[in-house]
Design an enzyme around this catalytic site. Structure first.
Site: not given
Ligand code: GLN
Length: 442
Positions: A39, A114, A138
């Site tokens: 990532k 994400s 995510s």
């Molecule tokens: N969808 C969640 C957020 O927007 C989790 C995202 C994540 O784990 N980075 O914070």
């Protein structure tokens, strides 16, 4: 497609699926024992690292994140950095300052977020492992939308050194792959206390021996609000688990309902302080009118290069931390976090894992996502967020497909440091599950 042909055509594949923001100039296997991607919020010496944000465009780190250097030491070769929501802020990878990855099962749909690019890479490229990061879900969300396996380990299991922070008390680095057996293999390589990261923990040994999952608890709160199709696929998967000798109980976990609002207070509070360092001076973009006063200079840079969602989270988090409100919001959210942990501990005393679908629906279409309000997309995380605020390890396995052929995932949550029982159930599941690879063409 075989690994060789995929690697040969990786640039063309990427043009179609947009999983990579940056690719290495050399993507041949060569002497490497394995190829992997990461990532784009994990720093890597030889590649630009932007965390999905235009404010970091042009940032070339001078060091590798610990997880990346450990994989390189084990013989791995980093082939690309994957597209993501800006700083991890999102559920569909559409909040990116750059390319938005496309779902391998339907290009008009999202990969989840994400870590959407990582799940896309793991789904499309054979024999490929991708590092993801989970703050609120995510890893499991995109793994579920892209029909692959993903694990977010216990908080503190893997060093966060070299990770561009979202929420320091929440971020966890984990592994996404088409093969359940890869999760254990690569987690073992990246786990461990690291002197460079004080939040990495002195930890119980990483247990890798097989430990059969004997029982799961399904919280009533985890099967509410599901789409009809996810509900039906999950029901069949539960029957299948039973036939594999896993006892299934239904339990109440009332705190799960409060995890989502608490998460958005904790996560945005931490994120808003973390983003304060991006003022157009030390990393990425530094142009701007240098004759301006400091406040005016950084307001110009931040207004121009942060995306809308990053700005929204700065506002939310700053508000939550404001003098006089801290007790009302942040302290309350921390109390909720403890209640959620207690709820998991209570249920996990008598069960090996808590089980529910990973996401309440399958990968949505981009045109539907564009009609969703911020609140609607935050709400989509209600199944993944609880384990994330509790810091408990959680693993998503593909468990079926809806009538459009889109993958459905289910998520097992174990007690802290008990990843072993998650690996074992995923490996048992993989042996009998009929994984449908996406049809690929370029
Ligand atoms: N969808 C969640 C957020 O927007 C989790 C995202 C994540 O784990 N980075 O914070």
């Amino acid at each position: 497609m075989s690994m060789d042909s995929v690697m040969k055509d990786l640039k063309a594949i990427n043009a179609k699926y947009q999983m990579f923001h940056t690719m290495s100039d050399d993507i041949s296997a060569g002497d490497a024992k394995f190829l992997f991607s990461a990532k784009d919020n994990l720093t890597s010496k030889d590649m630009e690292t932007c965390a999905g944000s235009r404010i970091l465009e042009g940032y070339h780190p001078v060091f590798d994140a610990t997880c990346i250097s450990k994989l390189r030491e084990a013989g791995g070769k980093l082939v690309g950095k994957t597209n993501m929501d800006e700083f991890g802020f999102g559920t569909f990878s559409t909040n990116s300052g750059f390319e938005v990855p496309r779902n391998p099962y339907d290009l008009n749909r999202a990969c989840g977020g994400s870590s959407g690019g990582s799940a896309c890479a793991a789904s499309v490229i054979e024999d490929h492992m991708s590092l993801g990061v989970s703050t609120g879900g995510s890893i499991c969300c995109p793994a579920s939308f892209c029909g692959v396996y993903g694990i977010a380990p216990t908080y503190g299991r893997v060093s966060r050194y070299g990770l561009i922070d979202y929420g320091n008390s929440l971020d966890k680095i984990g592994v996404i792959s088409q093969k359940a057996t890869d999760l254990k293999k690569y987690m073992e390589m990246i786990a461990g206390k690291d002197e460079k990261d004080p939040t990495s923990m002195v930890q119980p040994d990483f247990k890798t021996a097989y430990r059969k999952m004997r029982s799961v608890a399904i919280p009533k709160e985890g099967i509410e609000g599901l789409s009809k199709e996810v509900e039906a696929v999950f029901k069949d998967a539960v029957e299948q688990l039973k036939s594999m000798g896993v006892d299934v109980d239904y339990v109440d976990m009332p705190s799960l309902k409060y995890a989502m609002p608490a998460y958005y207070v904790l996560a945005t509070s931490e994120a808003s302080t973390n983003l304060a360092r991006y003022v157009g001076m030390r990393y990425g973009h530094q142009e701007g009118d240098h004759s301006l006063k400091f406040d005016d200079y950084f307001t110009e840079v931040r207004s121009k290069y942060f995306g809308d969602e990053a700005k929204r989270r700065i506002l939310l988090g700053t508000y939550a931390r404001m003098a006089g409100f801290g007790g009302r919001h942040y302290a309350k959210a921390r109390e909720v976090r403890q209640v959620v942990i207690n709820d998991y501990k209570r249920v996990l005393e008598t069960h090996d894992a808590v089980l529910a679908p990973t996401m309440p629906f399958t990968a949505p279409r981009f045109d539907d996502i564009s009609k969703m309000s911020a609140l609607e997309s935050y709400k989509a995380d209600y199944l993944t967020v609880p384990a994330n605020i509790a810091g408990t390890p959680h693993l998503s396995v593909p468990c079926g497909y809806d009538s459009n052929g889109m993958p459905v995932g289910m998520q097992f949550v174990a007690d802290h440091w008990n990843e072993d029982v998650l690996f074992s159930v995923a490996e048992d599941w993989e042996k009998q599950f009929d994984l449908r690879r996406p049809e690929m063409s370029i």
